[in-house]
Design a protein around this motif. Structure first.
Motif, PDB file in Angstrom:
ATOM      1  N   ARG A   1       0.825  -1.223   0.000  1.00  0.00           N
ATOM      2  CA  ARG A   1       0.000   0.000   0.000  1.00  0.00           C
ATOM      3  C   ARG A   1       0.855   1.269   0.000  1.00  0.00           C
ATOM      4  O   ARG A   1       0.344   2.359   0.248  1.00  0.00           O
ATOM      5  N   LYS A   2       2.123   1.142  -0.283  1.00  0.00           N
ATOM      6  CA  LYS A   2       2.978   2.327  -0.319  1.00  0.00           C
ATOM      7  C   LYS A   2       2.654   3.167  -1.555  1.00  0.00           C
ATOM      8  O   LYS A   2       2.003   2.696  -2.487  1.00  0.00           O
ATOM      9  N   GLU A   3       3.123   4.422  -1.538  1.00  0.00           N
ATOM     10  CA  GLU A   3       2.888   5.313  -2.674  1.00  0.00           C
ATOM     11  C   GLU A   3       3.510   4.730  -3.941  1.00  0.00           C
ATOM     12  O   GLU A   3       4.636   4.243  -3.931  1.00  0.00           O
ATOM     13  N   ARG A   4       2.764   4.793  -5.028  1.00  0.00           N
ATOM     14  CA  ARG A   4       3.253   4.330  -6.316  1.00  0.00           C
ATOM     15  C   ARG A   4       3.512   5.521  -7.229  1.00  0.00           C
ATOM     16  O   ARG A   4       2.958   6.598  -7.045  1.00  0.00           O
ATOM     17  N   ALA A   5       4.335   5.287  -8.218  1.00  0.00           N
ATOM     18  CA  ALA A   5       4.523   6.313  -9.251  1.00  0.00           C
ATOM     19  C   ALA A   5       3.190   6.534  -9.968  1.00  0.00           C
ATOM     20  O   ALA A   5       2.458   5.582 -10.251  1.00  0.00           O
ATOM     21  N   VAL A   6       2.871   7.785 -10.233  1.00  0.00           N
ATOM     22  CA  VAL A   6       1.608   8.114 -10.895  1.00  0.00           C
ATOM     23  C   VAL A   6       1.678   7.697 -12.361  1.00  0.00           C
ATOM     24  O   VAL A   6       2.658   7.983 -13.060  1.00  0.00           O
ATOM     25  N   ALA A   7       0.644   7.009 -12.820  1.00  0.00           N
ATOM     26  CA  ALA A   7       0.595   6.575 -14.223  1.00  0.00           C
ATOM     27  C   ALA A   7       0.496   7.790 -15.138  1.00  0.00           C
ATOM     28  O   ALA A   7      -0.244   8.743 -14.863  1.00  0.00           O
ATOM     29  N   ARG A   8       1.253   7.784 -16.234  1.00  0.00           N
ATOM     30  CA  ARG A   8       1.244   8.866 -17.210  1.00  0.00           C
ATOM     31  C   ARG A   8       0.756   8.350 -18.561  1.00  0.00           C
ATOM     32  O   ARG A   8       1.014   7.198 -18.924  1.00  0.00           O
ATOM     33  N   ALA A   9       0.059   9.203 -19.271  1.00  0.00           N
ATOM     34  CA  ALA A   9      -0.459   8.833 -20.595  1.00  0.00           C
ATOM     35  C   ALA A   9       0.539   9.238 -21.668  1.00  0.00           C
ATOM     36  O   ALA A   9       0.904  10.412 -21.769  1.00  0.00           O
ATOM     37  N   TRP A  10       1.001   8.258 -22.457  1.00  0.00           N
ATOM     38  CA  TRP A  10       1.884   8.556 -23.584  1.00  0.00           C
ATOM     39  C   TRP A  10       1.044   8.628 -24.851  1.00  0.00           C
ATOM     40  O   TRP A  10       0.094   7.862 -25.024  1.00  0.00           O
ATOM     41  N   PRO A  11       1.350   9.547 -25.760  1.00  0.00           N
ATOM     42  CA  PRO A  11       0.458   9.781 -26.903  1.00  0.00           C
ATOM     43  C   PRO A  11       0.467   8.635 -27.918  1.00  0.00           C
ATOM     44  O   PRO A  11       1.489   7.968 -28.109  1.00  0.00           O
ATOM     45  N   ASP A  12      -0.678   8.457 -28.535  1.00  0.00           N
ATOM     46  CA  ASP A  12      -0.755   7.548 -29.672  1.00  0.00           C
ATOM     47  C   ASP A  12       0.155   8.083 -30.780  1.00  0.00           C
ATOM     48  O   ASP A  12       0.063   9.261 -31.135  1.00  0.00           O
ATOM     49  N   PRO A  13       1.042   7.259 -31.341  1.00  0.00           N
ATOM     50  CA  PRO A  13       2.012   7.756 -32.336  1.00  0.00           C
ATOM     51  C   PRO A  13       1.364   8.453 -33.521  1.00  0.00           C
ATOM     52  O   PRO A  13       1.859   9.491 -33.979  1.00  0.00           O
ATOM     53  N   ASN A  14       0.268   7.911 -34.015  1.00  0.00           N
ATOM     54  CA  ASN A  14      -0.379   8.522 -35.184  1.00  0.00           C
ATOM     55  C   ASN A  14      -1.013   9.861 -34.822  1.00  0.00           C
ATOM     56  O   ASN A  14      -0.939  10.830 -35.585  1.00  0.00           O
TER      57      ASN A  14
END
Length: 572
Positions: free
Chosen positions: A184-197
């Motif tokens: 239950r420790k803090e996790r890295a926040v998920a980031r959205a990477w762009p669709d290449p197209n």
């Protein structure tokens, strides 16, 4: 801490927050919250006791904005009502504060229990996530859920209500920990990477632009991408503007930074935005400050592109011509890989900023020569002149805020640097300045922290000065004292048929002696020649200090535009 077989619900709450890495809690201690306070004491999490719940919320918000890490505001049921304005302010800045209410008993819910209010429903419109815990076995689970909601996607405040009977009841020390997630420790926040197209399409539009501009918003700050923003602006030679009422993404001394995307606070932004053929709004919203993406703020013949790190953000930007789901940092990194630069367009905006700055310096020189009573713009410039490159500046108020925005751009053009700048967010909630100053001093104890506050703003939140004394945080507060709610008075004088103002005046309040009575340093300044020495003495006193400055009431450009047009000035 010695771990017993059974713990009170409040101690389980404290343990769950400790696991997440919470390092500060702000409260006004109340009986409903005592088990949680005992848990924080045992788990050695620092707790700051504030003179009012709203102040506790602002302190938590300020700490969160600076560290970009969730901080806790803990209040009782009646204190929850007092903390609601702090929820509003945190929501406007997308600040992931965790508000926790010790609420009325669950067993008799709906029967008129002691101090019973529907805190979950009240908080729901103001926060991203509002929940009541009805099973003590699930305390850790809901802390995890709230933390995830606060930090992921578009960050923002959350609210947990823990009924008093669960707060005081005992549970197994490992309650709820036999299910995933086991960690239950803090996790890295998920980031959205762009669709290449999709990214390729946006890059094609940018490469084809002749006059692009970037308007930076909250998403850049919370994704910690402001340094990448500056690199992109400087190397690609794209002018950068800041969304109004938001943490400064770039210092005023930055080459790529032009000013606020506000036509009255920084007039050259109007020409730049209207002449741009591609506008990139990164991490921002097409809200009222951007006139919802419509003319006359933007034009019909330009391409408006919104880049946001979450679907939540994109939902606000349906008016954009193009949208891209992407972490701001990832997009800026891709943008900086372009070989194209826009040197002539960039240099033109720099020249316009130079002209604007010089105009204001000429204007304030003329104004200051008229009378020894200090102009609020001159006040802010003189305060900045006494501060170091790593000091923190906070401003709070109506006209006081607006004049300081102009002064920061002026002084920044001439090389003034700061460790950071803070001010009210998009809801313009008065009274946050002293709390934010305490937060800045807590995180940066070796730096000077100066708060420029209007007299009305100080009266709204100045009681928080006691927290500065109690926590030994020697900040310097400069009061822009014009004897009333001048921002409102000036609007009334332009709106009311008789040309007068009403119900906005204060008596002559000795703010400096108030501070002295509490054990601090206080000085009264009535002439500009006395200001700089008084500021130096205040900062050198190593005490909480108030410099009470008698200033002229001068209407700021944005208030003049608002009252003359009776409309939101930034969208005209």
């Amino acid at each position: 801490m010695e771990v017993f077989n059974r713990l009170r619900g409040g101690a389980l709450l404290a343990h769950a927050l400790k696991e997440k890495g919470v390092d500060h809690v702000f409260t006004l201690s109340g009986g409903f919250c005592n088990p949680a306070l005992e848990g924080f004491m045992e788990w050695q999490i620092p707790v700051v006791n504030s003179p009012h719940e709203q102040i506790a919320g602002h302190l938590a918000d300020g700490h969160t904005r600076i560290t970009r890490k969730p901080t806790v505001c803990l209040v009782g049921p009646e204190g929850f009502a007092n903390a609601v304005p702090a929820m509003l302010e945190a929501a406007g800045e997308r600040s992931p504060v965790i508000f926790i209410t010790g609420s009325s008993t669950l067993k008799r819910q709906g029967a008129g229990g002691f101090k019973e209010i529907d805190d979950v429903a009240i908080a729901a419109p103001l926060v991203k996530y509002s929940i009541q815990i009805t099973d003590g076995e699930r305390i850790s689970e809901f802390v995890n859920r709230a933390w995830t909601a606060a930090t992921s996607g578009y960050p923002g405040p959350v609210h947990i209500s823990l009924p008093v009977d669960i707060m005081f009841s005992s549970f197994e020390a490992d309650a709820g920990l036999n299910e995933r997630p086991f960690n239950r420790k803090e996790r890295a926040v998920a980031r959205a990477w762009p669709d290449p197209n999709a990214l390729k399409h946006i890059m094609t539009l940018v490469e084809g632009a002749k006059r692009p501009v970037i308007i930076g918003g909250h998403g850049i700050w919370w994704s910690k991408s402001e340094k990448q923003l500056e690199i992109t602006g400087n190397e690609r030679r794209i002018p950068i503007f800041n969304v109004p009422y938001h943490s400064k993404l770039l210092g005023g001394d930055s080459e790529a930074y032009m000013g606020l995307a506000d036509f009255h606070q920084y007039h050259p932004s109007k020409e730049a935005i209207h002449e741009a053929d591609v506008v990139l709004i990164i991490g921002g919203r097409l809200d009222n400050q951007m006139n919802f993406g419509n003319p006359p703020f933007f034009t019909n013949n330009q391409t408006l592109i919104c880049i946001n790190g979450s679907h939540e953000e994109l939902a606000y930007n349906q008016a954009a011509d193009e949208v891209l789901l992407s972490d701001p940092g990832a997009f800026l990194e891709a943008l900086n890989k372009l070989s194209h630069t826009w040197d002539d367009w960039f240099d033109l905006q720099r020249a316009k900023r130079a002209q604007w700055v010089q105009h204001w310096y000429d204007h304030i020189a003329e104004e200051t020569a008229k009378t020894p009573q200090i102009h609020p713009l001159q006040l802010s410039l003189d305060v900045q002149a006494e501060m170091g490159d790593e000091d923190w500046l906070i401003f709070d108020g109506g006209n006081t805020h607006f004049w300081s925005e102009i002064a920061v751009n002026m002084a920044g053009w001439r090389g003034q640097k700061f460790g950071g700048i803070m001010h009210p967010g998009s809801y313009s909630l008065l009274g946050v300045g002293v709390s934010f100053g305490i937060s800045a001093k807590s995180v940066h104890p070796d730096k000077n922290v100066v708060v420029i506050s209007g007299d009305g703003a100080f009266l709204s939140g100045g009681l928080s000065i006691e927290a500065a004394f109690q926590e030994a945080k020697p900040i310097t507060i400069v009061i822009d004292n014009n004897g009333g709610l001048d921002c409102i008075s000036q609007q009334q004088e332009r709106l009311f048929a008789n040309g007068k103002h009403f119900a906005t005046d204060f008596r002559d309040i000795p703010f400096h002696t108030m501070c002295e009575g509490l054990g601090g340093h206080g000085e009264l300044v009535e002439h500009r020649s006395k200001l700089a020495p008084a500021l130096r003495r205040a900062m050198a006193s190593n005490k909480v200090a108030v410099v009470n400055v008698k200033c002229r009431g001068v209407i700021s450009p944005i208030v003049a535009a608002t009252s003359d047009k009776r409309d939101k000035a930034s969208i005209e």
